[in-house]
Design a protein around this motif. Structure first.
Motif, PDB file in Angstrom:
ATOM      1  N   GLN A  42       0.767  -1.060  -0.023  1.00  0.00           N
ATOM      2  CA  GLN A  42       0.104   0.054   0.009  1.00  0.00           C
ATOM      3  C   GLN A  42       0.845   1.297   0.139  1.00  0.00           C
ATOM      4  OE1 GLN A  42      -3.591   0.461   2.522  1.00  0.00           O
ATOM      5  NE2 GLN A  42      -2.834   2.136   3.451  1.00  0.00           N
TER       6      GLN A  42
ATOM      7  N   THR B 168      -8.381   1.033  -4.712  1.00  0.00           N
ATOM      8  CA  THR B 168      -8.225   2.449  -4.306  1.00  0.00           C
ATOM      9  C   THR B 168      -9.052   2.678  -3.304  1.00  0.00           C
ATOM     10  OG1 THR B 168      -7.890   2.898  -6.792  1.00  0.00           O
ATOM     11  CG2 THR B 168      -8.678   4.812  -5.387  1.00  0.00           C
ATOM     12  N   GLN B 169      -8.707   3.630  -2.433  1.00  0.00           N
ATOM     13  CA  GLN B 169      -9.801   3.931  -1.239  1.00  0.00           C
ATOM     14  C   GLN B 169     -10.793   4.377  -1.762  1.00  0.00           C
ATOM     15  OE1 GLN B 169      -7.334   6.272   1.699  1.00  0.00           O
ATOM     16  NE2 GLN B 169      -9.161   7.407   2.411  1.00  0.00           N
TER      17      GLN B 169
ATOM     18  N   GLN C   8     -13.429   2.580  -2.888  1.00  0.00           N
ATOM     19  CA  GLN C   8     -14.145   1.837  -3.663  1.00  0.00           C
ATOM     20  C   GLN C   8     -14.854   0.792  -2.887  1.00  0.00           C
ATOM     21  OE1 GLN C   8     -10.683   0.079  -6.157  1.00  0.00           O
ATOM     22  NE2 GLN C   8     -11.870   0.683  -7.824  1.00  0.00           N
TER      23      GLN C   8
ATOM     24  N   LYS D 216      -5.760  -4.081  -7.637  1.00  0.00           N
ATOM     25  CA  LYS D 216      -5.515  -2.891  -7.279  1.00  0.00           C
ATOM     26  C   LYS D 216      -6.789  -2.332  -6.736  1.00  0.00           C
ATOM     27  CE  LYS D 216      -4.601   1.621  -9.487  1.00  0.00           C
ATOM     28  NZ  LYS D 216      -4.240   2.218 -10.764  1.00  0.00           N
TER      29      LYS D 216
ATOM     30  N   LYS E 195      -3.130   5.961  -1.478  1.00  0.00           N
ATOM     31  CA  LYS E 195      -4.507   5.673  -1.323  1.00  0.00           C
ATOM     32  C   LYS E 195      -4.756   4.424  -2.140  1.00  0.00           C
ATOM     33  CE  LYS E 195      -6.449  10.290  -0.280  1.00  0.00           C
ATOM     34  NZ  LYS E 195      -7.595  11.307  -0.522  1.00  0.00           N
ATOM     35  N   VAL E 196      -3.821   3.596  -2.361  1.00  0.00           N
ATOM     36  CA  VAL E 196      -4.074   2.650  -3.342  1.00  0.00           C
ATOM     37  C   VAL E 196      -3.408   1.403  -2.593  1.00  0.00           C
ATOM     38  CG1 VAL E 196      -3.518   1.437  -5.767  1.00  0.00           C
ATOM     39  CG2 VAL E 196      -3.767   3.948  -5.594  1.00  0.00           C
TER      40      VAL E 196
ATOM     41  N   ASP F 228      -7.878  -3.765 -11.693  1.00  0.00           N
ATOM     42  CA  ASP F 228      -8.419  -2.759 -10.896  1.00  0.00           C
ATOM     43  C   ASP F 228      -9.933  -3.587 -10.331  1.00  0.00           C
ATOM     44  OD1 ASP F 228     -10.619  -0.572 -10.226  1.00  0.00           O
ATOM     45  OD2 ASP F 228      -8.798   0.498 -10.369  1.00  0.00           O
TER      46      ASP F 228
ATOM     47  N   TYR G  15      -2.641  -2.758  -3.270  1.00  0.00           N
ATOM     48  CA  TYR G  15      -2.322  -3.878  -4.087  1.00  0.00           C
ATOM     49  C   TYR G  15      -2.150  -5.314  -3.440  1.00  0.00           C
ATOM     50  CZ  TYR G  15      -0.687  -0.027  -7.289  1.00  0.00           C
ATOM     51  OH  TYR G  15      -0.822   1.220  -8.014  1.00  0.00           O
TER      52      TYR G  15
END
Length: 299
Positions: free
Chosen positions: A141, A184-185, A187, A182, A144-145, A289, A147
């Motif tokens: 991490q 993203t914060q 989601q 992936k 804000k992503v 994603d 993996y």
């Protein structure tokens, strides 16, 4: 992937509970996993899970190799004149001030054995691995992503626990094969990942309840990875024993927590305090994603 992200968060809560020597956070994690009263069958299943516990996906150095007993005390003793409870206070204060650390070891949460090996800093960055239910995953991490790269068993267990239909599970596993998910914060379904790499949040519970750190005794000095440590021991009714190893060299950081007996045993070594945490972002062509899963396409 909410189920496994919940357990990732649960693992870090258990680790911090071990650091703090507090029972309450561990109980709350177990309650979050199941609201039912434990039956004899569940108790037996938990015992079997503990017995079958394995090493982390990226295995840390065996704890038996990094911890040695009966080491000579430094001269002079840095904690001379302090009670075990006072040493614990100093250790908690020092550990909470850390800007980064690595935690590696084994815990049991909600009856599920789990192995963790994470490096995390105070900039919400982390990198590491986790192993549970026979599956394994890596997590990174930055910003804000997040993996996450899991093996087939990891993803299958995660999606099965969410009740996804078999065709969707198979298609998703095929899409994620050899790739990083992936996330993203913000989601949908990612809320549980928010605190996994938040060092301040992970250590926030330390020192909240001083009563939980009272009644400690100082055991024989030992070594953790060659560093002399003071050992602080607390025994509770029912056979539960928590042993905390505090560095006698430099800052009095907590270097190891061992909890035996009871329903939530664990053995965790903390190291690499205040050292840089390097997070390698996976190449774009190796990621999928989260929003694309239903479309069956990569990011």
């Amino acid at each position: 992937m909410a189920s496994h992200s919940t357990r990732l968060r649960a693992a870090t809560v258990v680790v911090t509970a071990l650091i703090a020597g507090a029972a309450a956070p561990v109980t709350s994690v177990a309650s979050a996993q199941s609201a039912q009263t434990e039956t004899p069958a569940q108790a037996q299943a938990q015992a079997q899970a503990q017995a079958q516990f394995q090493a982390p996906a990226t295995a840390p150095e065996p704890l038996t190799a990094v911890v040695r007993a009966a080491a000579p005390s430094p001269s002079p003793d840095p904690f001379k004149g302090l009670s075990a409870d006072q040493i614990a206070d100093k250790a908690v204060k020092a550990t909470r001030s850390a800007t980064s650390l690595r935690m590696a070891g084994r815990v049991v949460t909600g009856g599920q054995p789990m192995a963790v090996d994470f490096s995390v800093n105070d900039h919400n960055e982390c990198t590491g691995a986790i192993k549970l239910e026979g599956g394994a995953a890596e997590l990174r991490q930055t910003g804000k992503v997040t993996y996450m790269k899991g093996d087939e068993k990891f993803w299958r267990a995660s999606m099965t626990s969410q009740g996804l239909p078999a065709p969707q599970i198979e298609a998703t596993i095929e899409l994620l094969k050899g790739r990083w998910l992936k996330i993203t914060q913000g989601q949908a379904g990612t809320g549980d990942l928010g605190g996994v790499c938040d060092l301040k949040s992970l250590l926030a519970d330390i020192g909240k309840d001083k009563a939980e750190r009272r009644g400690l005794t100082r055991g024989p000095d030992a070594e953790v990875k060659g560093t002399p440590v003071a050992t602080l021991v607390k025994k509770k009714p029912g056979g539960e024993t928590t042993t905390v190893s505090v560095s006698e060299r430099g800052k009095p950081y907590i270097l190891r927590m061992l909890k035996t007996g009871g329903g939530e045993p664990g053995d965790v070594v903390l190291s690499d305090y205040d050292k840089p945490v390097k997070v390698v972002v996976p190449p774009a062509d190796e990621t999928v994603d989260l929003s694309k899963l239903d479309q069956g396409t990569s990011a």
